[in-house]
Design a protein around this motif. Structure first.
Motif, PDB file in Angstrom:
ATOM      1  N   GLU A 133      42.770  54.381  24.353  1.00  0.00           N
ATOM      2  CA  GLU A 133      41.599  53.967  23.425  1.00  0.00           C
ATOM      3  C   GLU A 133      40.679  55.191  23.511  1.00  0.00           C
ATOM      4  O   GLU A 133      40.197  55.613  22.431  1.00  0.00           O
ATOM      5  N   ASP A 134      40.244  55.512  24.574  1.00  0.00           N
ATOM      6  CA  ASP A 134      39.111  56.522  24.714  1.00  0.00           C
ATOM      7  C   ASP A 134      39.536  57.040  26.199  1.00  0.00           C
ATOM      8  O   ASP A 134      39.167  56.415  27.279  1.00  0.00           O
ATOM      9  N   ARG A 188      36.481  57.681  28.751  1.00  0.00           N
ATOM     10  CA  ARG A 188      36.098  56.274  29.319  1.00  0.00           C
ATOM     11  C   ARG A 188      37.214  55.799  30.222  1.00  0.00           C
ATOM     12  O   ARG A 188      36.653  55.128  31.249  1.00  0.00           O
TER      13      ARG A 188
END
Length: 111
Positions: free
Chosen positions: A57-58, A61
């Motif tokens: 997703e990221d 992160r």
């Protein structure tokens, strides 16, 4: 969702040990990776060269969340003994640059 390609390199003579270690990933590490937003992670090996494809997703992160996670800290220490490069797990990299792709049906817009 992003696809991130990474390249790492093994220390000479550590190929079989690397393969053996990856035969069973610790459940706590797999859970931490998934909780950090990773949907899939594949690794191919060609001699000493390792090519990773991460669907995440990221990416930054994910790196931030895993940096101090106990399961990942232990895993990275184990990998440091096998890999030819030191990764500070900063998450400042963005993976390999994409040069070309043949889009999948899902990537193409309807006509």
């Amino acid at each position: 969702m992003r696809r991130i390609a990474l390249h790492t390199r093994l220390k000479p003579g550590r190929e079989h040990e690397y393969d053996d270690v990856h035969a069973t990933i610790p459940a706590e590490l797999a859970a931490a990776i998934r909780a950090a937003g990773v949907h899939g992670w594949w690794i191919w090996r060609d001699g000493l060269d390792l090519f990773h494809l991460v669907e995440v997703e990221d990416y930054r992160r994910m790196r931030d969340e895993l940096r101090d996670h106990p399961a990942n800290v232990a895993w990275q220490a184990r990998m440091a003994a096998l890999l030819d490069v030191t990764d500070d797990y900063s998450g400042t990299d963005s993976g390999l640059a994409l040069v070309w792709a043949l889009p999948t049906a899902a990537d193409r817009a309807p006509s």
